[in-house]
Scaffold this active site. Structure first.
Site, mmCIF file in Angstrom:
data_model
loop_
_atom_site.group_PDB
_atom_site.id
_atom_site.type_symbol
_atom_site.label_atom_id
_atom_site.label_comp_id
_atom_site.label_asym_id
_atom_site.label_seq_id
_atom_site.Cartn_x
_atom_site.Cartn_y
_atom_site.Cartn_z
ATOM 1 N N HIS A 52 0.853 -1.194 0.000
ATOM 2 C CA HIS A 52 0.000 0.000 0.000
ATOM 3 C C HIS A 52 0.883 1.236 0.000
ATOM 4 O O HIS A 52 1.843 1.305 0.753
ATOM 5 C CB HIS A 52 -0.873 0.038 1.269
ATOM 6 C CG HIS A 52 -2.032 -0.914 1.224
ATOM 7 N ND1 HIS A 52 -3.157 -0.735 1.996
ATOM 8 C CD2 HIS A 52 -2.244 -2.031 0.500
ATOM 9 C CE1 HIS A 52 -4.006 -1.715 1.753
ATOM 10 N NE2 HIS A 52 -3.484 -2.522 0.861
ATOM 11 N N TYR A 93 -8.587 5.034 8.926
ATOM 12 C CA TYR A 93 -8.609 5.299 10.368
ATOM 13 C C TYR A 93 -9.575 6.462 10.590
ATOM 14 O O TYR A 93 -9.354 7.551 10.054
ATOM 15 C CB TYR A 93 -7.225 5.719 10.863
ATOM 16 C CG TYR A 93 -6.191 4.613 10.945
ATOM 17 C CD1 TYR A 93 -6.015 3.881 12.119
ATOM 18 C CD2 TYR A 93 -5.363 4.315 9.863
ATOM 19 C CE1 TYR A 93 -5.051 2.879 12.213
ATOM 20 C CE2 TYR A 93 -4.396 3.317 9.938
ATOM 21 C CZ TYR A 93 -4.252 2.603 11.121
ATOM 22 O OH TYR A 93 -3.297 1.623 11.211
ATOM 23 N N PRO A 123 -2.870 -0.957 19.333
ATOM 24 C CA PRO A 123 -2.781 -1.344 17.923
ATOM 25 C C PRO A 123 -2.946 -0.188 16.940
ATOM 26 O O PRO A 123 -2.755 -0.368 15.738
ATOM 27 C CB PRO A 123 -3.926 -2.355 17.768
ATOM 28 C CG PRO A 123 -4.869 -2.069 18.882
ATOM 29 C CD PRO A 123 -4.060 -1.531 20.009
ATOM 30 N N LYS A 155 2.136 -1.003 15.221
ATOM 31 C CA LYS A 155 3.568 -1.097 15.479
ATOM 32 C C LYS A 155 4.021 -2.365 16.202
ATOM 33 O O LYS A 155 5.224 -2.641 16.270
ATOM 34 C CB LYS A 155 4.030 0.118 16.317
ATOM 35 C CG LYS A 155 3.977 1.434 15.567
ATOM 36 C CD LYS A 155 5.016 1.460 14.470
ATOM 37 C CE LYS A 155 4.872 2.622 13.535
ATOM 38 N NZ LYS A 155 5.083 2.286 12.141
ATOM 39 N N TYR A 191 4.564 6.214 10.333
ATOM 40 C CA TYR A 191 3.686 5.079 10.040
ATOM 41 C C TYR A 191 4.417 4.014 9.225
ATOM 42 O O TYR A 191 4.270 2.813 9.467
ATOM 43 C CB TYR A 191 2.420 5.545 9.306
ATOM 44 C CG TYR A 191 1.362 4.474 9.281
ATOM 45 C CD1 TYR A 191 0.431 4.364 10.309
ATOM 46 C CD2 TYR A 191 1.320 3.533 8.250
ATOM 47 C CE1 TYR A 191 -0.526 3.354 10.316
ATOM 48 C CE2 TYR A 191 0.376 2.520 8.244
ATOM 49 C CZ TYR A 191 -0.547 2.439 9.278
ATOM 50 O OH TYR A 191 -1.477 1.432 9.272
HETATM 51 C C1 PHB Z 1 -5.264 -5.079 11.143
HETATM 52 O O1 PHB Z 1 -5.270 -5.227 9.914
HETATM 53 O O2 PHB Z 1 -5.635 -5.974 11.907
HETATM 54 C C2 PHB Z 1 -4.770 -3.790 11.679
HETATM 55 C C3 PHB Z 1 -4.315 -2.810 10.821
HETATM 56 C C4 PHB Z 1 -3.875 -1.606 11.322
HETATM 57 C C5 PHB Z 1 -3.886 -1.379 12.680
HETATM 58 C C6 PHB Z 1 -4.310 -2.363 13.564
HETATM 59 C C7 PHB Z 1 -4.774 -3.575 13.063
HETATM 60 O O3 PHB Z 1 -3.457 -0.192 13.158
#
Ligand code: PHB
Ligand code: APR
Length: 388
Positions: free
Chosen positions: A72, A200, A292, A296, A383
């Protein structure tokens, strides 16, 4: 049994360390409390920094990752049901890889098997001895018999609840912790992901995240009270709430279906310092936990393994001071990720005592991010992963 490095824990940290040490001619044994099936049944995050991808390449465990993973180039953030994009590739030249941690773990098991690595599963009552001296050893019970592994070093790769950190005498370790007053309800569903890139979302009703595993497997999360009974969240209730918090166009095209996994997880930040006690080195979740939100956790485990395997290789090559650098080097990078994931968590979630003022501050923080190339570059750098 005698080995150079006894590794406690057969999660991603322990497996990756073992494999890289093997490729450098250093012998190790992994002691894992659970069965392999149990380890591989855990559903975890799915975003790899490119540095993690390169570590897996170095470990000769990246073939499937490149075939089945999804690179991505950016991510979407949303406030007030409107999304904007941060273009990692344009801002930093870097990208991320979407590939489930469970798959990473499977690939590392396959690599260890192919190399004839020793992994003892269902090792009960693991105990660490002689950490302060020159000749540590580890004992465990398997099938009712006690076994002993003599080694030069012990790598504590046994996660947050493991025995390694708990074996360091009180007073020799400092712990820093923040527990966030909410949890994430995560759902896996066999539906096409709503968006090609992760979303997000900040919303007055709470945070939401859209992620994915492949073209027909979506991973979604919403912020919920951590003590919510899971039964309260029927599939319908989940989809309705998720849609309310997303950008309007995403909510409208969201494909819904039966959940195939549903669980609530707490969010915390945690760091133990130093990451060494005598001949024991802590790695990954054994030493630190991140919420999460910044994706990271696994990536920090990979950078710890990078620093520790380099230090061990240098040590066996004759550099007697190399291992002294492990903890400070790893911690410098860990605190950067702790800060970034704390910032993302704080900016995107609704806190219980948060009034209208704090909501507006979050929205203006995100508006700044939407409009400032400088702020976006800073976000993208963090990120996609700071350098090792
Ligand atoms: C996930 O794909 O499970 C996932 C992706 C990004 C995050 C947390 C979990 O920040
Ligand atoms: N003896 C032997 N093994 C143990 C013990 C013990 N006393 N305690 C725990 N373990 C094992 C667990 O069963 C688990 O398989 O150690 C392993 C630790 O694995 P993880 O918890 O996955 O931790 P780690 O390998 O550091 O992986 C990095 O970062 O944020 C997270 O989700 C991410 O799990 C990932 C982690």
């Amino acid at each position: 049994m005698r080995t150079q490095v006894c590794i406690i824990g057969g999660g991603p940290s322990g497996l990756l360390l073992s494999q890289l040490l093997h490729l450098a001619g250093i012998d190790s044994v992994i002691l894992e409390r659970h069965t392999r099936d149990h380890v591989l049944s855990r559903i975890r995050a799915g975003v790899l920094e490119w540095g993690t991808v390169e570590m897996l390449e170095k470990a000769q465990a990246a073939r499937r990752l490149h075939e089945e993973g999804f690179p991505h180039d950016g991510v979407l953030l949303s406030a007030q049901n409107r999304a904007f994009r941060i273009d990692f590739k344009a801002l930093t030249g870097k990208r991320i890889m979407v590939y489930g941690q469970t798959e990473v773990t499977q690939d590392l098991y396959d690599a260890r098997d192919a190399a004839g690595g020793t992994i003892v599963h269902e090792a009960q009552g693991v105990a660490l001895h002689g950490l302060d001296g020159d000749a540590p050893h580890v004992t465990y019970v398997k099938d009712g018999t006690e076994h002993r592994v003599d080694c030069d070093f012990i790598a504590g790769c046994d996660g947050y609840h493991g025995v390694s950190r708990a074996s360091i005498p009180e007073g020799k370790i400092r712990q820093f912790e923040r527990i966030y007053p909410f949890g994430w309800l995560g759902v896996l569903s066999r539906t096409p992901p709503v968006s090609d890139e992760l979303i997000y979302a900040n919303h007055p009703r709470g945070f939401a995240l859209c992620s994915m595993r492949n073209e027909n497997l979506s991973r979604y999360y919403i912020q919920v009270p951590v003590d919510d009974p899971i039964g309260k969240w029927t599939d319908t209730a989940f989809w309705d709430e998720l849609r309310r918090r997303l950008p309007n166009e995403a909510a409208e095209r969201m494909a819904t279906g039966a959940s195939i996994e549903k669980a609530i997880v707490p969010l915390r930040s945690f760091v133990a310092e130093p990451m060494r006690h005598g001949r024991l080195f802590l790695v990954g979740d054994a030493a630190h936990i991140v919420p999460p939100t910044g994706a990271k956790g696994l990536n920090l485990a990979a950078s710890d393994v990078h620093y520790l395997h380099e230090a061990l290789v240098a040590h066996y090559g004759g550099d007697r001071l190399a291992l002294d650098h492990y903890s400070p080097r790893a911690l410098a990078r860990i605190w950067q990720a702790i800060r970034f994931s704390w910032w993302m968590t704080t900016t995107l979630h609704r806190f219980p005592d948060q009034g209208e003022f704090a909501q507006r501050i979050q929205e203006s923080e995100l508006a700044h991010l939407a409009n400032s190339a400088t702020a976006q570059t800073e976000f993208a750098e963090n990120y996609t992963g700071l350098p090792y």
